[in-house]
Design an enzyme around this catalytic site. Structure first.
Site, PDB file in Angstrom:
ATOM      1  N   LYS A  73       0.903  -1.128   0.118  1.00  0.00           N
ATOM      2  CA  LYS A  73      -0.039   0.005   0.088  1.00  0.00           C
ATOM      3  C   LYS A  73       0.814   1.081  -0.090  1.00  0.00           C
ATOM      4  CE  LYS A  73      -4.182  -2.125   2.360  1.00  0.00           C
ATOM      5  NZ  LYS A  73      -4.881  -1.992   3.408  1.00  0.00           N
ATOM      6  N   ASN A  94      -4.918   2.143  -1.618  1.00  0.00           N
ATOM      7  CA  ASN A  94      -5.414   0.580  -1.746  1.00  0.00           C
ATOM      8  C   ASN A  94      -6.229   0.358  -3.142  1.00  0.00           C
ATOM      9  OD1 ASN A  94      -7.879   1.881  -1.006  1.00  0.00           O
ATOM     10  ND2 ASN A  94      -8.332   0.078   0.175  1.00  0.00           N
ATOM     11  N   ASP A 110      -9.287   2.736   2.573  1.00  0.00           N
ATOM     12  CA  ASP A 110      -9.437   1.870   3.761  1.00  0.00           C
ATOM     13  C   ASP A 110     -10.045   2.375   4.911  1.00  0.00           C
ATOM     14  OD1 ASP A 110      -8.288  -0.716   2.971  1.00  0.00           O
ATOM     15  OD2 ASP A 110      -6.390  -0.118   3.788  1.00  0.00           O
ATOM     16  N   GLY A 134      -0.699   0.754  15.653  1.00  0.00           N
ATOM     17  CA  GLY A 134      -0.256   0.625  14.300  1.00  0.00           C
ATOM     18  C   GLY A 134      -0.185   2.267  13.674  1.00  0.00           C
ATOM     19  N   ALA A 135       0.737   2.417  12.832  1.00  0.00           N
ATOM     20  CA  ALA A 135       0.930   3.609  12.141  1.00  0.00           C
ATOM     21  C   ALA A 135       1.359   3.368  10.641  1.00  0.00           C
ATOM     22  CB  ALA A 135       1.830   4.414  12.933  1.00  0.00           C
ATOM     23  N   GLY A 136       1.147   2.285  10.177  1.00  0.00           N
ATOM     24  CA  GLY A 136       1.449   1.867   8.659  1.00  0.00           C
ATOM     25  C   GLY A 136       0.117   2.003   7.848  1.00  0.00           C
ATOM     26  N   GLY A 137      -0.049   1.366   6.785  1.00  0.00           N
ATOM     27  CA  GLY A 137      -0.618   1.348   5.614  1.00  0.00           C
ATOM     28  C   GLY A 137      -2.399   1.846   6.052  1.00  0.00           C
ATOM     29  N   ASN A 158       2.407   2.820  18.235  1.00  0.00           N
ATOM     30  CA  ASN A 158       3.034   2.073  17.414  1.00  0.00           C
ATOM     31  C   ASN A 158       4.479   1.619  18.061  1.00  0.00           C
ATOM     32  OD1 ASN A 158       3.270   1.177  14.579  1.00  0.00           O
ATOM     33  ND2 ASN A 158       5.338   2.325  14.523  1.00  0.00           N
ATOM     34  N   GLY A 246     -13.052  -7.971  11.014  1.00  0.00           N
ATOM     35  CA  GLY A 246     -12.296  -7.126   9.730  1.00  0.00           C
ATOM     36  C   GLY A 246     -13.175  -7.099   8.573  1.00  0.00           C
TER      37      GLY A 246
END
Length: 267
Positions: A73, A94, A110, A134-137, A158, A246
């Site tokens: 991503k 995405n 997302d 988290g701090a990703g995609g 994160n 999810g």
């Protein structure tokens, strides 16, 4: 299975690994529902082959575009011709539309899909406090979307604190009045607890947060679709928490993705 002909519009999903993806099934169901002559298939592309794969996609004249998932991503943004301002601010995309001239245009859905999934489940984020692991995609997009949806406070936790701080500053650049803190593995004191990491896809993954600090008044949310019951959700249920799976994030994105990829609302 529907007949595929030379008139069928092609779409794909880029992922590594690929076995867990559910997007082709959902997208093909959407095509059938609206009577559109298209098919979506999985493309297993490893990170070291992503640039070559994207270059090849430009040459496929019957390709409408691709959906992009982990771990591509972020990297995809360097390989497209154009990206929406939101995708650039998030630092990930995405969905990538292929225009007739081969230009590739990226966007990120997302976060919008996640928030819409919550709302359809009867949970309005507005006024609630949210903890984001988290701090990703995916976490990037969800962080932006939660603030856009009006959460009262967002805590970003994160493993690499600098990444959490970076996400905080990028959200504040678009929403300067937002209340955003950098957190620890402790998710206590928040209404919504969201796992925005990939931890939970593999059986031996570590937990993304300290589940011993969860309390029954919290809603614990996943972005992972396979397995459905991640270790986090099982631990949350054992603590008396309600959970949000999810799958709704993807379900709520399918129509948005199809529109981005140039699919008409009805054939």
């Amino acid at each position: 299975m529907k007949e595929i002909s030379g008139n069928t519009r092609l779409f794909g999903i880029l992922a590594d690994p690929i076995h867990h993806v559910k997007t082709p099934q959902r997208m093909n169901e959407h095509f059938a529902r609206i009577g559109f002559d298209g098919v979506c298939v999985p493309f297993h592309v490893r990170p070291d082959g992503l640039a070559d794969a994207v270059a090849a996609l430009r040459r496929l004249n019957n390709l409408g575009g691709v959906i992009v998932t982990m771990p591509h991503k972020t990297a995809i943004l360097e390989l497209v011709d154009e990206a929406s301002p939101v995708a650039r601010a998030i630092g990930a995309a995405n969905v990538v539309r292929r225009d007739p001239d081969g230009r590739l245009v990226a966007h990120m859905l997302d976060g919008e899909g996640f928030v819409r999934g919550l709302i359809e489940a009867g949970v309005a984020p507005q006024g609630k406090s949210a903890y984001l692991a988290g701090a990703g995609g995916a976490a990037n997009a969800i962080g932006f979307a939660l603030v856009q949806a009006g959460v009262s406070r967002l805590t970003i936790a994160n493993r690499t604190v600098a990444k959490a701080e970076d996400l905080k500053q990028r959200i504040l650049s678009l929403h300067p009045g937002a209340d955003i803190a950098i957190g620890t593995p402790d998710p206590s004191g928040h209404d919504l607890v969201v796992n925005g990491t990939s931890l939970g896809m593999k059986p031996d993954d570590a937990l993304p947060l300290d589940t011993q600090r969860l309390t029954p008044d919290q809603l614990v949310c996943e972005v992972i679709m396979q397995p459905r019951d991640t270790a986090l959700l099982l631990a949350a249920q054992a603590r008396g928490c309600k959970v949000h799976y999810g799958a709704p994030m993807l379900a709520c994105q399918i129509e948005l993705m199809a529109q981005m990829l140039g699919v008409p609302d009805a054939a």
